[in-house]
Design a protein around this motif. Structure first.
Motif, PDB file in Angstrom:
ATOM      1  N   LEU A   1       0.864  -1.141   0.154  1.00 29.84           N
ATOM      2  CA  LEU A   1       0.069   0.048  -0.161  1.00 29.84           C
ATOM      3  C   LEU A   1       0.825   1.232  -0.105  1.00 29.84           C
ATOM      4  CD1 LEU A   1      -2.727   1.528   0.358  1.00 29.84           C
ATOM      5  CD2 LEU A   1      -2.415   1.129   2.846  1.00 29.84           C
ATOM      6  N   ASP A   2       0.486   1.964  -0.919  1.00 29.30           N
ATOM      7  CA  ASP A   2       1.155   3.365  -1.238  1.00 29.30           C
ATOM      8  C   ASP A   2       0.459   4.257  -0.055  1.00 29.30           C
ATOM      9  OD1 ASP A   2       2.906   5.495  -1.598  1.00 29.30           O
ATOM     10  OD2 ASP A   2       1.967   5.954  -3.704  1.00 29.30           O
ATOM     11  N   ILE A   3       1.119   5.441   0.513  1.00 25.90           N
ATOM     12  CA  ILE A   3       0.589   6.221   1.304  1.00 25.90           C
ATOM     13  C   ILE A   3       0.029   7.487   0.454  1.00 25.90           C
ATOM     14  CG2 ILE A   3       0.880   8.131   2.961  1.00 25.90           C
ATOM     15  CD1 ILE A   3       2.825   5.968   4.191  1.00 25.90           C
ATOM     16  N   ASN A   4       0.484   7.896  -0.440  1.00 29.82           N
ATOM     17  CA  ASN A   4       0.170   9.383  -1.376  1.00 29.82           C
ATOM     18  C   ASN A   4      -0.704   8.943  -2.586  1.00 29.82           C
ATOM     19  OD1 ASN A   4       1.628  11.016   0.662  1.00 29.82           O
ATOM     20  ND2 ASN A   4       3.461  10.568  -0.522  1.00 29.82           N
ATOM     21  N   LEU A   5      -1.900   8.750  -2.384  1.00 30.27           N
ATOM     22  CA  LEU A   5      -2.660   8.335  -3.590  1.00 30.27           C
ATOM     23  C   LEU A   5      -3.768   9.591  -3.979  1.00 30.27           C
ATOM     24  CD1 LEU A   5      -3.876   4.912  -2.116  1.00 30.27           C
ATOM     25  CD2 LEU A   5      -2.031   5.256  -4.005  1.00 30.27           C
ATOM     26  N   PRO A   6      -4.319   9.588  -5.353  1.00 27.12           N
ATOM     27  CA  PRO A   6      -4.813  10.588  -5.751  1.00 27.12           C
ATOM     28  C   PRO A   6      -6.382  10.852  -4.977  1.00 27.12           C
ATOM     29  CG  PRO A   6      -4.089   9.484  -7.530  1.00 27.12           C
ATOM     30  CD  PRO A   6      -3.656   8.650  -6.199  1.00 27.12           C
ATOM     31  N   ASN A   7      -6.418  11.730  -4.192  1.00 25.47           N
ATOM     32  CA  ASN A   7      -7.580  12.226  -3.385  1.00 25.47           C
ATOM     33  C   ASN A   7      -8.022  10.900  -2.230  1.00 25.47           C
ATOM     34  OD1 ASN A   7      -8.208  14.155  -5.315  1.00 25.47           O
ATOM     35  ND2 ASN A   7      -9.078  12.571  -6.593  1.00 25.47           N
ATOM     36  N   LYS A   8      -6.821  10.247  -1.943  1.00 23.84           N
ATOM     37  CA  LYS A   8      -7.357   9.432  -0.984  1.00 23.84           C
ATOM     38  C   LYS A   8      -5.681   9.160  -0.199  1.00 23.84           C
ATOM     39  CE  LYS A   8     -11.198   7.372  -1.520  1.00 23.84           C
ATOM     40  NZ  LYS A   8     -11.872   7.377  -0.510  1.00 23.84           N
TER      41      LYS A   8
END
Length: 222
Positions: free
Chosen positions: A51-58
């Motif tokens: 799981l990435d932390i910096n996601l678009p709008n999430k």
């Protein structure tokens, strides 16, 4: 065979991870649309999440928290954030490990394998599936029958495992293709036929004939 879900918005990194892990013997699913991610993870019934932390709008933290309310699936954060407070937050919210980008490939693979081994001890011990006295050793990628054994390639293993978990029914070719090549992205239309032919030849060497039936215009059945 362990299934891993990759939740990553960077297409290049996502594909790199996918290829790396597939080559290491894992089944891979990727998520590139980030609405209702927790529901998608539960639906896949995977063994581990990257799981990435910096996601678009999430936010990966939010996704981790939602998954944790419904599942104990292992979660490894793979992120460019290198602040110790970010790592602490990830662990406190239910993450099992935290790996910084750019990651060291051997270390990433080792951490994934160690976490899977710790989490699924019983599954590792029960890594064989049997059908009509034919034993498929998933971890060793070997078929055993009447004291004889033969080694399978990764794709042959996935194919036979799929057959063994879908017995006594006709399996459409499209279903097998989607399972093997992630939504039908594969070399050519003959790829599945070639794999089934090779499987039949290997099974014949063990004295197993007519196990995989072709149902013309429908698919296969064992």
């Amino acid at each position: 065979m362990f299934k891993i879900i990759i939740i990553e918005d960077d297409k290049e990194i996502r594909e790199e991870l996918k290829i790396l892990l597939q080559n290491s013997g894992y089944e891979i699913k990727t998520i590139s649309e980030f609405e209702n991610v927790d529901e998608k993870v539960l639906k896949e019934e995977a063994h581990l999440v990257l799981l990435d932390i910096n996601l678009p709008n999430k936010n990966g933290y939010e996704i981790c928290s939602k998954i944790r309310t419904k599942s104990k699936i292992p979660i490894i954060f793979v992120t460019s954030r290198n602040n110790s407070m970010d790592e602490l937050k990830g662990i406190m919210l239910g993450g099992d490990d935290y790996i910084e980008k750019p990651y060291n490939v051997p270390i990433l693979l080792a951490r994934i394998q160690n976490l899977l081994n710790r989490t699924y001890t019983n599954e590792n011990k029960k890594s064989k599936i049997e059908y009509k006295n034919i034993s498929l050793d998933i971890l060793k990628s070997i078929v055993n029958y009447n004291g004889k054994k033969i080694e399978l390639t990764k794709t042959e293993l996935k194919t036979l495992h799929y057959f063994f978990t879908n017995t006594d029914k006709i399996i459409p070719r499209a279903d097998i293709i989607n399972f093997l090549w992630d939504n039908g992205v594969y070399a050519d239309d003959n790829s599945l036929s070639v794999i089934v032919t090779r499987l039949r030849e290997k099974l014949k060497e063990l004295g197993i004939e007519n196990l995989i039936e072709t149902k013309r215009g429908q698919g296969y059945k064992i």
